[in-house]
Motif scaffolding. Structure first.
Motif, PDB file in Angstrom:
ATOM      1  N   ARG A 117       0.801  -1.227   0.000  1.00 49.42           N
ATOM      2  CA  ARG A 117       0.000   0.000   0.000  1.00 49.42           C
ATOM      3  C   ARG A 117       0.833   1.277   0.000  1.00 49.42           C
ATOM      4  N   LYS A 118       2.107   1.127   0.342  1.00 44.23           N
ATOM      5  CA  LYS A 118       2.973   2.318   0.357  1.00 44.23           C
ATOM      6  C   LYS A 118       3.431   2.697  -1.052  1.00 44.23           C
ATOM      7  N   TYR A 119       3.299   1.752  -1.989  1.00 42.92           N
ATOM      8  CA  TYR A 119       3.736   2.037  -3.358  1.00 42.92           C
ATOM      9  C   TYR A 119       3.017   3.275  -3.906  1.00 42.92           C
ATOM     10  N   ASN A 120       3.764   4.088  -4.593  1.00 47.55           N
ATOM     11  CA  ASN A 120       3.213   5.285  -5.227  1.00 47.55           C
ATOM     12  C   ASN A 120       2.820   6.360  -4.205  1.00 47.55           C
ATOM     13  N   ARG A 121       3.206   6.142  -2.945  1.00 45.94           N
ATOM     14  CA  ARG A 121       2.926   7.147  -1.917  1.00 45.94           C
ATOM     15  C   ARG A 121       4.180   7.390  -1.081  1.00 45.94           C
ATOM     16  N   PRO A 124       7.221  12.626  -0.428  1.00 46.39           N
ATOM     17  CA  PRO A 124       6.440  13.613   0.337  1.00 46.39           C
ATOM     18  C   PRO A 124       5.567  14.445  -0.602  1.00 46.39           C
ATOM     19  N   SER A 125       4.319  14.679  -0.195  1.00 48.28           N
ATOM     20  CA  SER A 125       3.370  15.300  -1.130  1.00 48.28           C
ATOM     21  C   SER A 125       3.750  16.717  -1.537  1.00 48.28           C
ATOM     22  N   ASP A 128       6.207  16.173  -4.410  1.00 50.36           N
ATOM     23  CA  ASP A 128       5.472  15.581  -5.533  1.00 50.36           C
ATOM     24  C   ASP A 128       4.587  16.623  -6.246  1.00 50.36           C
ATOM     25  N   LYS A 129       3.927  17.428  -5.443  1.00 50.03           N
ATOM     26  CA  LYS A 129       2.979  18.424  -5.980  1.00 50.03           C
ATOM     27  C   LYS A 129       3.673  19.391  -6.952  1.00 50.03           C
ATOM     28  N   TYR A 130       4.849  19.876  -6.574  1.00 51.99           N
ATOM     29  CA  TYR A 130       5.538  20.846  -7.435  1.00 51.99           C
ATOM     30  C   TYR A 130       6.271  20.174  -8.586  1.00 51.99           C
ATOM     31  N   LEU A 131       6.793  18.960  -8.309  1.00 49.01           N
ATOM     32  CA  LEU A 131       7.506  18.239  -9.376  1.00 49.01           C
ATOM     33  C   LEU A 131       6.613  17.992 -10.591  1.00 49.01           C
ATOM     34  N   ARG A 132       5.320  17.889 -10.348  1.00 48.77           N
ATOM     35  CA  ARG A 132       4.397  17.567 -11.445  1.00 48.77           C
ATOM     36  C   ARG A 132       4.294  18.667 -12.499  1.00 48.77           C
ATOM     37  N   PHE A 188       9.124   2.550  -7.412  1.00 45.95           N
ATOM     38  CA  PHE A 188       8.696   3.312  -6.233  1.00 45.95           C
ATOM     39  C   PHE A 188       7.471   4.194  -6.507  1.00 45.95           C
ATOM     40  N   VAL A 189       7.443   4.753  -7.725  1.00 43.65           N
ATOM     41  CA  VAL A 189       6.395   5.714  -8.100  1.00 43.65           C
ATOM     42  C   VAL A 189       5.702   5.202  -9.355  1.00 43.65           C
ATOM     43  N   GLU A 190       4.393   5.278  -9.426  1.00 46.09           N
ATOM     44  CA  GLU A 190       3.692   4.841 -10.638  1.00 46.09           C
ATOM     45  C   GLU A 190       3.869   5.889 -11.747  1.00 46.09           C
TER      46      GLU A 190
END
Ligand code: SF4
Ligand code: SF4
Length: 278
Positions: A117-121, A124-125, A128-132, A188-190
């Motif tokens: 369940r930790k996959y893709n999470r 740190p948000s 992640d938020k700015y990297l997008r 690690f990240v989808e």
């Protein structure tokens, strides 16, 4: 268990496999023919079937009537087709057709087994938020540099081309390293390339803001189980949206009723706010 779930996911899996095999075969036939092997099949360049090639050559086409070196007019046609489809249904290309997206998903299946369940999470948000938004910078840089140099600058860093041509000796080391990094990160990240770097995904993603048939959630029947959120590879909070207008949606349809959502006719694709399925 309902049948719609398997139908949507099976269709997507079939399209993904067919595209992956087709692109791999196109690259292999070209390589073999160039190596002198006689094969009764046409030689097609991957650049001819890449819609992003159309995007980077638009400036050249409009200003000189020509195309960037190595590109073909078919790339312009595919680009136009991709944009029209995205206007109606969002980035279907990403969710169903892009072999690099598929590759990341396949590696991600292993990541899911390892991290559960930790996959893709794991990121740190706030990072992640700015990297997008990085992928928009990549898009502007690639289009600008291609226009200025009239060369296919993206080829040197393109993991898609590297994935299907790594054995040919014609792929830049930088592209191979990026492919390796994307592959490892996918554990690690989808879809890390799609989320953070892909310039074509960035362009198609903008159509989520205006697409005619967005993913919609009917509040009156939603039971707030959050299964749609868990299913979304792009970490979009479908459970709080009336209509998904997030620029990161890839139109994979994993959140829909009958796929992740357990309530019939609740997460749907619809043009109408009231929510009749399109
Ligand atoms: S975001 Fe880019 S790499 Fe990902 S699926 Fe879309 S086109 Fe492919
Ligand atoms: S919102 Fe739904 S369709 Fe869009 S990326 Fe997430 S799961 Fe896929």
């Amino acid at each position: 268990m309902n049948t719609k779930r398997s139908r949507v996911q099976t269709l997507r899996a079939v399209v993904q496999w067919v595209m992956f095999i087709l692109v791999a075969a196109i690259a292999l036939v070209k390589y073999l023919k160039e190596s002198g092997v006689v094969i009764p099949l046409p030689e097609i360049s991957l650049h001819a079937v890449c819609p992003f090639g159309g995007v980077v050559t638009v400036y050249e086409f409009l200003t000189t009537g020509g195309l960037i070196q190595k590109l073909h007019s078919s790339a312009l046609v595919l680009m136009a087709l991709g944009l029209v489809v995205a206007f109606f249904f969002g980035p279907i290309f990403c969710g169903y057709f892009c072999p690099l997206g598929t590759w990341q998903e396949w590696i991600g299946k292993l990541g899911k087994r390892i991290f559960k369940r930790k996959y893709n999470r794991l990121l740190p948000s706030f990072i992640d938020k700015y990297l997008r938004y990085l992928r928009y910078i990549v898009l502007v840089l690639v289009v600008y540099q291609t226009a200025v140099t009239a060369k296919l600058v993206f080829a040197d860093v393109d993991p898609y081309y590297a994935l299907f041509n790594f054995y040919t000796g014609e792929v830049a080391l930088s592209a191979l390293l990026i492919l390796a990094a994307v592959t490892v990160l996918s554990l690690f990240v989808e879809r890390p390339w799609c989320k953070y770097f892909c310039p074509y995904g960035a362009l198609l993603g903008l159509f989520n803001l205006i697409r005619v048939f967005p993913v919609r959630r009917r509040e009156e029947t939603c039971i707030n189980c959050k299964k749609c959120d868990v299913a979304c590879p792009m970490n979009i909070k479908v459970s709080t949206a009336k209509a998904v207008r997030d620029h990161q949606c890839i139109s994979c349809h994993e959140c829909l009723s009958g796929v992740a959502c357990p309530v019939e006719d609740t997460v749907i694709i619809s043009s109408a706010k009231g929510g009749r399925q399109a």
